[in-house]
Design an enzyme around this catalytic site. Structure first.
Site, mmCIF file in Angstrom:
data_model
loop_
_atom_site.group_PDB
_atom_site.id
_atom_site.type_symbol
_atom_site.label_atom_id
_atom_site.label_comp_id
_atom_site.label_asym_id
_atom_site.label_seq_id
_atom_site.Cartn_x
_atom_site.Cartn_y
_atom_site.Cartn_z
ATOM 1 N N SER A 51 0.800 -1.238 0.000
ATOM 2 C CA SER A 51 0.000 0.000 0.000
ATOM 3 C C SER A 51 0.826 1.278 0.000
ATOM 4 C CB SER A 51 -0.925 0.025 1.206
ATOM 5 O OG SER A 51 -1.983 -0.864 1.001
ATOM 6 N N TYR A 56 -4.569 4.333 7.594
ATOM 7 C CA TYR A 56 -5.854 3.644 7.725
ATOM 8 C C TYR A 56 -6.626 4.120 8.931
ATOM 9 C CZ TYR A 56 -3.621 0.973 4.180
ATOM 10 O OH TYR A 56 -2.970 0.641 3.057
ATOM 11 N N TYR A 104 -3.085 -3.332 -10.402
ATOM 12 C CA TYR A 104 -3.005 -2.970 -8.978
ATOM 13 C C TYR A 104 -2.192 -4.027 -8.213
ATOM 14 C CZ TYR A 104 -4.496 -2.637 -4.101
ATOM 15 O OH TYR A 104 -4.500 -2.581 -2.728
ATOM 16 N N LYS A 160 0.349 3.505 -2.933
ATOM 17 C CA LYS A 160 -0.898 4.241 -3.214
ATOM 18 C C LYS A 160 -0.732 5.761 -3.356
ATOM 19 C CE LYS A 160 -3.724 0.532 -1.290
ATOM 20 N NZ LYS A 160 -4.414 -0.011 -0.108
ATOM 21 N N VAL A 206 1.146 -3.604 4.102
ATOM 22 C CA VAL A 206 1.021 -4.863 4.857
ATOM 23 C C VAL A 206 2.282 -5.726 4.861
ATOM 24 C CG1 VAL A 206 -1.479 -5.204 4.844
ATOM 25 C CG2 VAL A 206 -0.122 -5.977 2.899
HETATM 26 O O1 DON Z 1 -4.645 -4.869 -1.582
HETATM 27 C C1 DON Z 1 -4.037 -5.499 -0.752
HETATM 28 O O2 DON Z 1 -4.622 -6.173 0.078
HETATM 29 C C2 DON Z 1 -2.521 -5.411 -0.698
HETATM 30 N N1 DON Z 1 -1.934 -5.614 -1.955
HETATM 31 C C3 DON Z 1 -2.075 -4.092 -0.159
HETATM 32 C C4 DON Z 1 -2.692 -3.786 1.147
HETATM 33 C C5 DON Z 1 -1.873 -2.963 2.043
HETATM 34 O O3 DON Z 1 -0.670 -2.870 2.017
HETATM 35 C C6 DON Z 1 -2.647 -2.323 3.077
HETATM 36 N N2 DON Z 1 -1.802 -2.017 4.170
HETATM 37 N N3 DON Z 1 -1.818 -1.788 5.225
#
Ligand code: DON
Length: 341
Positions: A86, A263, A211, A89, A281
């Site tokens: 993320s 978040y 994505y 983003k 994540v």
């Molecule tokens: O979309 C997803 O679930 C992951 N590729 C990225 C999510 C993410 O890193 C959210 N983080 N805290």
């Protein structure tokens, strides 16, 4: 003066201004001490919902600071690569704002904190837009906008731009990409909900695939600090001098990071740390101290919000020790009044 940016070290009784000069090695000593303090912290768990991420070594830990004039202070595993997830983003949002203008982008995605987890299946009442570009729904929307415009060239375009922001050539981890592509049912549901409301174009599956690839770009924590320093340096990479974003675009990106980047911990982060940031994540945290420095941390154990436990602690203590919070009384801001008096 610290970093020459109008910010001074905290004064204690008996100190004179001469005592406040901070030679470089003191920042290095601080980074070393934060690394040593938080290395034993074993709170949190490695993400497993993308199966390939569960293979991460939970003990890996890196901290990197890069100033806007390119000086680097770091400790720990700063060469270890991990997928950006993320943390990508804000950068795709910046690309979209730069290419299409913020009025156009805001037709498809809002800029309100959602107060919900990053993967929630929820759109704004009335507009059916995702709440903001830092949650999955918003990021998929932004990537779909880029894809609608660039088609098959989008991935190359994205990699090229991310490489400029980091100052080195970046590439994708094919195993993590494949793992998320196979198991990303929730994101697939989000993409189809967006398609249902006409927020993403008809080839939602291709945008979703992109994505997944964007989340699988490999970086290390020094890259995160460099990318943050590029934003802190008003869009120009501190070492290469190449312009990655316009100043207007940097303002848009940092604003959304400040309110939505961590978040449903974003409010607490703004209160405790007080700088724009983004987490992912896989365990990366990127934080921007405007006009001064970029911070990158990597540690894969996450708290219940999906933020790196050690990353949160390191950034919180750095902000408090160096007075980095945007509303810290020692932060004298842009000083624009001086220019008109
Ligand atoms: O979309 C997803 O679930 C992951 N590729 C990225 C999510 C993410 O890193 C959210 N983080 N805290």
């Amino acid at each position: 003066m610290l970093f020459g940016g109008g910010r001074v070290m905290r004064m204690t009784p008996g100190m004179t201004m001469a005592d406040t000069a901070v030679p470089q090695h003191e920042i290095q000593a601080l980074v070393d001490s934060l690394y040593a303090t938080y290395r034993p912290l074993s709170d949190g768990d490695v993400a497993t919902y993308i199966p390939e991420l569960s293979k991460a070594d939970p003990d890996v830990f890196g901290v990197s600071l890069v100033t806007t004039d390119g000086r680097t202070f770091e400790a720990g595993d700063c060469d270890r690569e991990f997928t950006i997830q993320s943390v990508s983003k804000p950068f795709t949002f910046g690309m979209a704002v730069e290419e299409f203008g913020h009025d156009e982008v805001l037709k498809y995605v809002g800029v309100e904190p959602s107060g919900d987890p990053f993967n929630s299946i929820e759109l704004q009442n009335g507009t059916n837009r995702p709440h903001n570009p830092m949650i999955n729904a918003g990021a998929i929307t932004v990537t779909a906008l880029l894809h609608k415009h660039h088609g098959d060239r989008t991935l190359a375009h994205l990699l090229e731009r991310f490489s400029t922001i980091a100052g080195r050539e970046l590439r994708i981890d094919p195993d993590v990409y494949e793992s998320e592509r196979r198991t990303g049912h929730r994101n697939r549901a989000i993409a189809h909900l967006l398609l249902n409301f006409g927020i993403v174009h008809a080839d939602a599956e291709a945008a979703l695939d992109l994505y997944f690839k964007q989340c699988s770009i490999l970086v290390n924590c020094r890259d995160l600090a460099m990318m943050a320093a590029t934003l802190a340096n008003m869009g120009a990479h501190p070492l290469t001098g190449k312009t990655a974003f316009s100043v207007q675009c940097v303002k848009d990106v940092l604003s959304v990071m400040f309110t939505c980047g961590m978040y449903d911990y974003s409010g607490q982060w703004a209160y405790r740390v007080g700088v724009p940031a983004k987490s992912g994540v896989s365990g990366g945290v990127l934080a921007v101290v405007n006009r001064q420095l970029g911070i990158g941390t990597y540690s894969p154990r996450l708290d219940r919000y999906g933020n790196s436990c050690r990353g949160i602690e390191v950034c919180t203590e750095l902000a408090s020790r160096l007075g980095l919070h945007v509303f810290d009384c020692l932060n004298i801001g842009s000083g624009f009044l001086d220019t008109i008096l």
